[in-house]
Design an enzyme around this catalytic site. Sequence first.
Site, PDB file in Angstrom:
ATOM      1  N   ARG A 178      11.421  -5.472  20.505  1.00  0.00           N
ATOM      2  CA  ARG A 178      10.806  -4.181  20.813  1.00  0.00           C
ATOM      3  C   ARG A 178      10.592  -3.371  19.534  1.00  0.00           C
ATOM      4  NH1 ARG A 178      13.760  -0.237  25.094  1.00  0.00           N
ATOM      5  NH2 ARG A 178      14.926   0.503  23.291  1.00  0.00           N
ATOM      6  N   ARG A 181      10.737   2.692  16.983  1.00  0.00           N
ATOM      7  CA  ARG A 181      12.011   3.397  17.147  1.00  0.00           C
ATOM      8  C   ARG A 181      13.000   2.972  16.071  1.00  0.00           C
ATOM      9  NH1 ARG A 181      13.970   3.606  23.383  1.00  0.00           N
ATOM     10  NH2 ARG A 181      15.933   3.890  22.274  1.00  0.00           N
ATOM     11  N   ARG A 209      25.003   0.992  19.851  1.00  0.00           N
ATOM     12  CA  ARG A 209      24.513   1.475  21.154  1.00  0.00           C
ATOM     13  C   ARG A 209      25.124   0.655  22.292  1.00  0.00           C
ATOM     14  NH1 ARG A 209      18.443   0.830  20.074  1.00  0.00           N
ATOM     15  NH2 ARG A 209      18.106   1.510  22.215  1.00  0.00           N
TER      16      ARG A 209
HETATM   17  P1  AMP Z   1      17.095   5.654  25.430  1.00  0.00           P
HETATM   18  O1  AMP Z   1      15.647   5.907  25.193  1.00  0.00           O
HETATM   19  O2  AMP Z   1      17.505   5.917  26.845  1.00  0.00           O
HETATM   20  O3  AMP Z   1      17.519   4.280  24.945  1.00  0.00           O
HETATM   21  O4  AMP Z   1      17.908   6.707  24.544  1.00  0.00           O
HETATM   22  C1  AMP Z   1      17.802   6.706  23.129  1.00  0.00           C
HETATM   23  C2  AMP Z   1      18.917   7.553  22.546  1.00  0.00           C
HETATM   24  O5  AMP Z   1      18.776   8.913  23.007  1.00  0.00           O
HETATM   25  C3  AMP Z   1      20.326   7.147  22.916  1.00  0.00           C
HETATM   26  O6  AMP Z   1      20.824   6.096  22.108  1.00  0.00           O
HETATM   27  C4  AMP Z   1      21.072   8.467  22.710  1.00  0.00           C
HETATM   28  O7  AMP Z   1      21.269   8.716  21.331  1.00  0.00           O
HETATM   29  C5  AMP Z   1      20.056   9.491  23.212  1.00  0.00           C
HETATM   30  N1  AMP Z   1      20.223   9.744  24.669  1.00  0.00           N
HETATM   31  C6  AMP Z   1      19.336   9.437  25.656  1.00  0.00           C
HETATM   32  N2  AMP Z   1      19.814   9.786  26.865  1.00  0.00           N
HETATM   33  C7  AMP Z   1      21.048  10.322  26.639  1.00  0.00           C
HETATM   34  C8  AMP Z   1      22.070  10.833  27.481  1.00  0.00           C
HETATM   35  N3  AMP Z   1      21.935  10.863  28.829  1.00  0.00           N
HETATM   36  N4  AMP Z   1      23.203  11.307  26.891  1.00  0.00           N
HETATM   37  C9  AMP Z   1      23.349  11.288  25.563  1.00  0.00           C
HETATM   38  N5  AMP Z   1      22.450  10.785  24.709  1.00  0.00           N
HETATM   39  C10 AMP Z   1      21.303  10.301  25.227  1.00  0.00           C
END
Ligand code: AMP
Length: 197
Positions: A128, A134, A146
């Site tokens: 990805r 990203r 992560r």
């Molecule tokens: P994602 O796009 O869902 O993979 O999120 C990317 C990043 O955004 C994560 O690794 C966190 O750093 C932050 N993030 C997204 N959603 C949350 C959440 N519910 N709580 C805390 N951090 C978040």
Amino acid sequence: MINLILFGPPGSGKGTQAANLVQHYNLYHISTGDMFRSEIGNKTELGLLAKSYMDKGELVPDEVTVNMLRKRVEDNPQVKGFIFDGFPRTVAQAQALDAMLEDMGQPITALLELKVPAEELIVRLMNRAKTSGRADDADANVIKNRIQVYRENTAPVAEYYDQKDKTKAVHGVGEVAQITQNLIDALDAAIAESNAA
Ligand code: AMP
């Protein structure tokens, strides 16, 4: 109203599948990750703060995340239901979400957990990275962090909803369309259960 939590580790396909489910059920999609990326793109104060955590693969603090989410839910009172994608990521966020939805009289219908083996996740995220742009996909150490944060802080959210009989595991490997169908079958079963209750 249907309120779905689409759950799973980074790279499990939540974003792709949320887009398919939104069409099928006519729900409103909320991705906290997308919201943070949009704030970063707009160079807001919230974006700057979120970026400092996201670039390391850490979670943005609960209070900040919950306040942002709450506003998005409150701004959309007319919708048929929500798909929460990437939220809640801690038990504290889950408790805040439940309190919010309880006030609206519209509890969580189900948490669908996409099951994908760890080796497959790393391959998917590295792939990805070639197109997503990203920063948090491009670095193997950030990806590992992560996945670790997911295991430690986020996996307990599935247990939290399992205690409320809301968690359903869904096989997350194979054709995208088949996985969508697996999710639809699981959600239809959960809707039937909640109607019978
Ligand atoms: P994602 O796009 O869902 O993979 O999120 C990317 C990043 O955004 C994560 O690794 C966190 O750093 C932050 N993030 C997204 N959603 C949350 C959440 N519910 N709580 C805390 N951090 C978040």
